[in-house]
Design an enzyme around this catalytic site. Structure first.
Site, PDB file in Angstrom:
ATOM      1  N   LEU A  20      37.753  30.548  47.309  1.00  0.00           N
ATOM      2  CA  LEU A  20      38.470  30.327  48.560  1.00  0.00           C
ATOM      3  C   LEU A  20      38.869  31.661  49.182  1.00  0.00           C
ATOM      4  O   LEU A  20      39.417  32.528  48.502  1.00  0.00           O
ATOM      5  CB  LEU A  20      39.721  29.479  48.315  1.00  0.00           C
ATOM      6  CG  LEU A  20      39.486  28.121  47.648  1.00  0.00           C
ATOM      7  CD1 LEU A  20      40.817  27.409  47.444  1.00  0.00           C
ATOM      8  CD2 LEU A  20      38.541  27.262  48.466  1.00  0.00           C
ATOM      9  N   ASP A  79      48.214  42.699  48.832  1.00  0.00           N
ATOM     10  CA  ASP A  79      47.948  44.070  49.276  1.00  0.00           C
ATOM     11  C   ASP A  79      48.410  44.332  50.700  1.00  0.00           C
ATOM     12  O   ASP A  79      48.153  45.411  51.236  1.00  0.00           O
ATOM     13  CB  ASP A  79      46.462  44.389  49.163  1.00  0.00           C
ATOM     14  CG  ASP A  79      45.603  43.474  50.036  1.00  0.00           C
ATOM     15  OD1 ASP A  79      46.141  42.483  50.561  1.00  0.00           O
ATOM     16  OD2 ASP A  79      44.410  43.754  50.183  1.00  0.00           O
TER      17      ASP A  79
END
Length: 258
Positions: A206, A230
Site C-alpha cells: 500500500l 520521515d
C-alpha cells in the site's frame, strides 16, 4: 699520591656523578629507536546543533524523575476522563433507547480488558520496518507510538486484523519493549524482510503514490504498509507495470513486492 690528595678527588667525582643523574632525570625519556613521541588527542569540536542536543539531553536526564511523576498523574487523569466518557455514552444510549449501541460499547470494553488474538480468517496487515536507518530518533519514537495506537485500536474492533512486523529490530524494537509488545496477542515479528517470509503472490504494498484504489479487503491477500516517518523528507516513487502491487524506491533502497 698520598691519602690527603685522593679524598678531595673522590668527593669531586661523587658530586659530578650525582649531577649527571639529576640531569638525566630531568630529560624526557627516549625510546630505543629515537626520541620519544608525544601523542596528543585533538579535542572534539561539536557543532552548535550537537552542543544544544547534548545540553538538552542532559537537562532531560536531570528532569526525568519529575517527568515520570507528571506522566503518572496525566495517565491517571486520562483514565478518569475515559471512565466518565464511557458512562456518559452508556447513559445517553439508554435514554435514547438505543440498546444496540449499549451492547457495542460494552462489548468494546470487554475486548479491551480481555485481549484476544484475531481469527485465522482475519485480514493480515504487515508493517515493513526496513526504513529505520532513514529516520531520526524522534521519528522512531513517533513510529513507535503509531504502531502502539494501531495495536490498541485493533483490539477494540469486532473484526480484528492480524499484524506482523518484518525487518524488525534495532531502536524500534527497544522502544516497543517498553510497551511489552511480546505480550500482544495476534502480533508476529520477523527479523527478515517480508518477501523472505510470505508468499509474493499474495502481497499488496500500500502506498499513496499508487493509482490503484482499494475499496474492499481480501482476506487471502497480504497488505504491506511501509513503517516510516520521515515528514516527506525522502521521495517515494512508484514504478508502473505491477497491477495489484507496486515497487517502492526510497533513497536508493529498493524493495520489490512481485
Amino acid at each position: 699520591m698520598n691519602m690527603e690528595e685522593e679524598q678531595p678527588q673522590q668527593h669531586q667525582h661523587q658530586e659530578q656523578h650525582q649531577h649527571q643523574e639529576q640531569h638525566q632525570d630531568q630529560e624526557p625519556q627516549q625510546s630505543e629507536g629515537g626520541p620519544a613521541e608525544k601523542h596528543e588527542v585533538p579535542p572534539v569540536q561539536l557543532s552548535k546543533r550537537a552542543l544544544k542536543r547534548q545540553l538538552r539531553q542532559a537537562k532531560m536526564a536531570a528532569d526525568r524523575p519529575q517527568y515520570l511523576e507528571r506522566r503518572k498523574e496525566k495517565r491517571k487523569e486520562v483514565r478518569e476522563r475515559a471512565k466518565l466518557r464511557y458512562k456518559a455514552q452508556i447513559q445517553e444510549a439508554e435514554v435514547s433507547g438505543d440498546q444496540e449501541k449499549v451492547r457495542d460499547l460494552r462489548a468494546a470494553k470487554r475486548r479491551r480488558r480481555n485481549r484476544q488474538a484475531p481469527s485465522p480468517e482475519a485480514v493480515h496487515v504487515v508493517f515493513d520496518c526496513q526504513f529505520e536507518h532513514l529516520m531520526a530518533d524522534k521519528e522512531i519514537i513517533s513510529l513507535h507510538r503509531q504502531l502502539q495506537y494501531c495495536y490498541h485500536h485493533n483490539q477494540e474492533l469486532a473484526q480484528q486484523c492480524k499484524m506482523s512486523f518484518t525487518s524488525f529490530g534495532g531502536k524500534l524494537e527497544e522502544r516497543l519493549k517498553l510497551s511489552h509488545y511480546e505480550q500482544w496477542p495476534g502480533v508476529e515479528t520477523h527479523q527478515t524482510s517480508f518477501d523472505q517470509v510470505f508468499d509474493r503472490q499474495q502481497m499488496v504494498y500500500l502506498t499513496a503514490e499508487s493509482e490503484n484504489t482499494i475499496h474492499t479487503l481480501d482476506p487471502t491477500k497480504l497488505y504491506i504498509i511501509g513503517a516510516v516517518v520521515d515528514k516527506n523528507r525522502h521521495k517515494v516513487k512508484r514504478i508502473p507495470g505491477l497491477p495489484n502491487r507496486c515497487q517502492v524506491e526510497i533513497t536508493g533502497n529498493v524493495r520489490e513486492a512481485s
